[in-house]
Design a protein around this motif. Structure first.
Motif, PDB file in Angstrom:
ATOM      1  N   LYS A   1       0.821  -1.219   0.000  1.00 15.91           N
ATOM      2  CA  LYS A   1       0.000   0.000   0.000  1.00 15.91           C
ATOM      3  C   LYS A   1       0.851   1.264   0.000  1.00 15.91           C
ATOM      4  O   LYS A   1       0.428   2.297  -0.519  1.00 15.91           O
TER       5      LYS A   1
ATOM      6  N   SER B   1      -4.956   8.666  -6.682  1.00 16.40           N
ATOM      7  CA  SER B   1      -6.227   8.332  -6.041  1.00 16.40           C
ATOM      8  C   SER B   1      -7.142   7.593  -7.019  1.00 16.40           C
ATOM      9  O   SER B   1      -7.743   6.574  -6.667  1.00 16.40           O
TER      10      SER B   1
ATOM     11  N   LYS C   1      -8.479   4.741  -4.162  1.00 16.91           N
ATOM     12  CA  LYS C   1      -8.482   5.184  -2.767  1.00 16.91           C
ATOM     13  C   LYS C   1      -8.829   6.666  -2.696  1.00 16.91           C
ATOM     14  O   LYS C   1      -8.535   7.433  -3.607  1.00 16.91           O
ATOM     15  N   ASN C   2      -9.398   7.061  -1.578  1.00 11.33           N
ATOM     16  CA  ASN C   2      -9.717   8.457  -1.306  1.00 11.33           C
ATOM     17  C   ASN C   2      -8.447   9.290  -1.378  1.00 11.33           C
ATOM     18  O   ASN C   2      -7.378   8.823  -0.993  1.00 11.33           O
TER      19      ASN C   2
ATOM     20  N   ASN D   1      -7.414  11.737   0.449  1.00 12.04           N
ATOM     21  CA  ASN D   1      -6.784  11.882   1.764  1.00 12.04           C
ATOM     22  C   ASN D   1      -6.044  10.615   2.187  1.00 12.04           C
ATOM     23  O   ASN D   1      -5.001  10.688   2.831  1.00 12.04           O
ATOM     24  N   THR D   2      -6.571   9.468   1.815  1.00 11.56           N
ATOM     25  CA  THR D   2      -5.882   8.204   2.099  1.00 11.56           C
ATOM     26  C   THR D   2      -4.562   8.149   1.345  1.00 11.56           C
ATOM     27  O   THR D   2      -3.538   7.743   1.902  1.00 11.56           O
TER      28      THR D   2
ATOM     29  N   THR E   1      -2.090  10.437   3.036  1.00 12.48           N
ATOM     30  CA  THR E   1      -1.619   9.828   4.284  1.00 12.48           C
ATOM     31  C   THR E   1      -0.617   8.715   3.996  1.00 12.48           C
ATOM     32  O   THR E   1       0.430   8.626   4.647  1.00 12.48           O
ATOM     33  N   ARG E   2      -0.927   7.876   3.017  1.00 11.53           N
ATOM     34  CA  ARG E   2      -0.015   6.776   2.677  1.00 11.53           C
ATOM     35  C   ARG E   2       1.311   7.295   2.128  1.00 11.53           C
ATOM     36  O   ARG E   2       2.368   6.746   2.440  1.00 11.53           O
TER      37      ARG E   2
END
Length: 176
Positions: free
Chosen positions: A130, A149, A154-155, A157-158, A161-162
């Motif tokens: 990930k 994204s 994935k979002n 924001n995700t 963050t990742r």
């Protein structure tokens, strides 16, 4: 008349797939390799991905770039492969596909850069998938965060963050 139209569609599909393979074949191979860490498996999976794209080309809805659609198929195919029996039971190794070709005349600088790139790639390949996928797509494929994204599903924001967590993990591994 319908047969003629069908032939035209097939010819167009072949042209589109040929163009995708020419423009993105090496990138897809490198992306796949970032998941499977095995040259032979990456080559086989890349072929499967382009076959799948050919078969599914009529499902492309134009909501995203064709490249994004292709990457999404590739990532899903890789994830399916990683879930398969083969990858749980067979050891994989190798990093040669991540060495980017350089056009520098200075051999010494090229050797040093390749060594540093290889060292960094070894560390990147040790990251969980990930984090590895966002690093690869953002830095190696130069996709924007929004495109990452879309490709990963994935979002935004995700993804942010990742990417932040991946950078932190890389920094820790490289400094430590």
């Amino acid at each position: 008349m319908e047969e003629y139209v069908a032939e035209d569609v097939i010819e167009d599909k072949e042209k589109v797939i040929d163009q995708l393979m020419q423009n993105h074949g090496q990138d897809i191979l490198q992306l796949v390799f970032s998941y499977v860490k095995n040259k032979a498996a990456a080559e086989d999976l890349t072929q499967e991905i382009f076959i799948k794209c050919y078969q599914k080309l009529d499902t492309y809805d134009g909501k995203s770039k064709l490249k994004t659609w292709l990457w999404r198929i590739a990532i899903n195919h890789c994830k399916d492969f990683l879930k398969s029996w083969y990858t749980r039971n067979v050891f994989t190794d190798g990093y040669e596909y991540f060495q980017k070709v350089t056009n520098q005349d200075d051999v010494e600088n090229t050797v040093i850069q390749n060594s540093e790139d290889r060292e960094l790639m070894v560390v990147v390949m040790e990251l969980p998938v990930k984090y590895r996928e966002v690093i690869y797509l953002f830095y190696y494929e130069d996709l924007s965060l929004k495109e990452v994204s879309m490709v990963t599903g994935k979002n935004l924001n995700t993804v942010k963050t990742r990417l932040r967590k991946a950078r932190k993990l890389l920094r820790k591994k490289l400094e430590g």
